[in-house]
Scaffold this motif. Structure first.
Motif: not given
Length: 219
Positions: A83-98
């Motif tokens: 764990d590098n301790g950096l904030p981790t953000v996950l972006f989710l949408c339907t097709h992960n294309a836009g």
């Protein structure tokens, strides 16, 4: 390597060699944290995620390796092995294309090495929206090398913040994560002119998120 017979029969000699090379590389990177079976299982399951919808099969081993690497890093964080301790953000949408790809593009561009961003989709598409790629290129951000991918349990669990964009009940929910829904128009089928306002809205939201996370903006 363990892999189902049907998949093995469908692979060319070059693809088998490429997967073997990928497994060796991943073992070099993660062998001190995970066993060979775990690493190969993640690589092959990642391959299977793309095999059913790929249009250019020659790139499948490369995509599988990239996705498996992300998943193994996530698993290492979840299990407290790295764990590098950096904030981790996950972006989710339907097709992960836009939308999610544009958000990740802005996040990585602005945060640099000060935070981590991933993206995924509940129903991953075939390729990233070319008009979204063009719109981001106007801002000097290249997302043409990205690819639609699904979310997996370990990736969601490793995220500190999960940003959802229109995937509704299909988006995963795990306790202990911060969830936020961004209501944004879907750029699918739109031209660059129509995508620009969506792009600019995403940038504003990403900048605000980085400020909330106290992440120094690198650009």
């Amino acid at each position: 390597m363990t892999q189902n017979i049907e998949t093995i029969r469908e692979l060319s000699i070059d693809q088998r060699l490429a997967l073997k090379t990928a497994a060796t590389q991943l073992l070099t990177e993660f062998g001190d944290m995970f066993g060979v079976e775990t690493i190969e299982r993640f690589l092959h399951s990642s391959y299977d995620q793309f095999a059913g919808r790929a249009t250019v099969v020659n790139f499948l081993p490369l995509l599988a390796e990239r996705f498996a690497r992300q998943r193994l890093r996530a698993l290492a964080k979840v299990e407290g092995k790295s764990d590098n301790g950096l904030p981790t953000v996950l972006f989710l949408c339907t097709h992960n294309a836009g939308r999610s790809q544009m958000a990740m593009g802005f996040f990585e561009h602005l945060a640099g090495d000060n935070a981590v961003a991933w993206s995924g989709g509940s129903e991953p598409g075939i390729s990233v929206n070319s008009e979204a790629v063009a719109a981001m290129a106007e801002r000097g951000i290249d997302i043409s090398h990205e690819y639609p991918k699904p979310w997996t349990d370990e990736v969601v669990r490793a995220a500190d913040v999960v940003i959802t964009m229109g995937c509704g009940d299909a988006c995963p929910v795990f306790p202990g994560r911060r969830y936020e829904e961004w209501v944004l128009a879907d750029p699918a089928g739109l031209d660059v002119d129509a995508i620009r306002p969506i792009r600019d809205d995403i940038e504003r939201r990403v900048r605000a998120l980085l400020e909330e996370l106290d992440v120094t903006v690198a650009a």
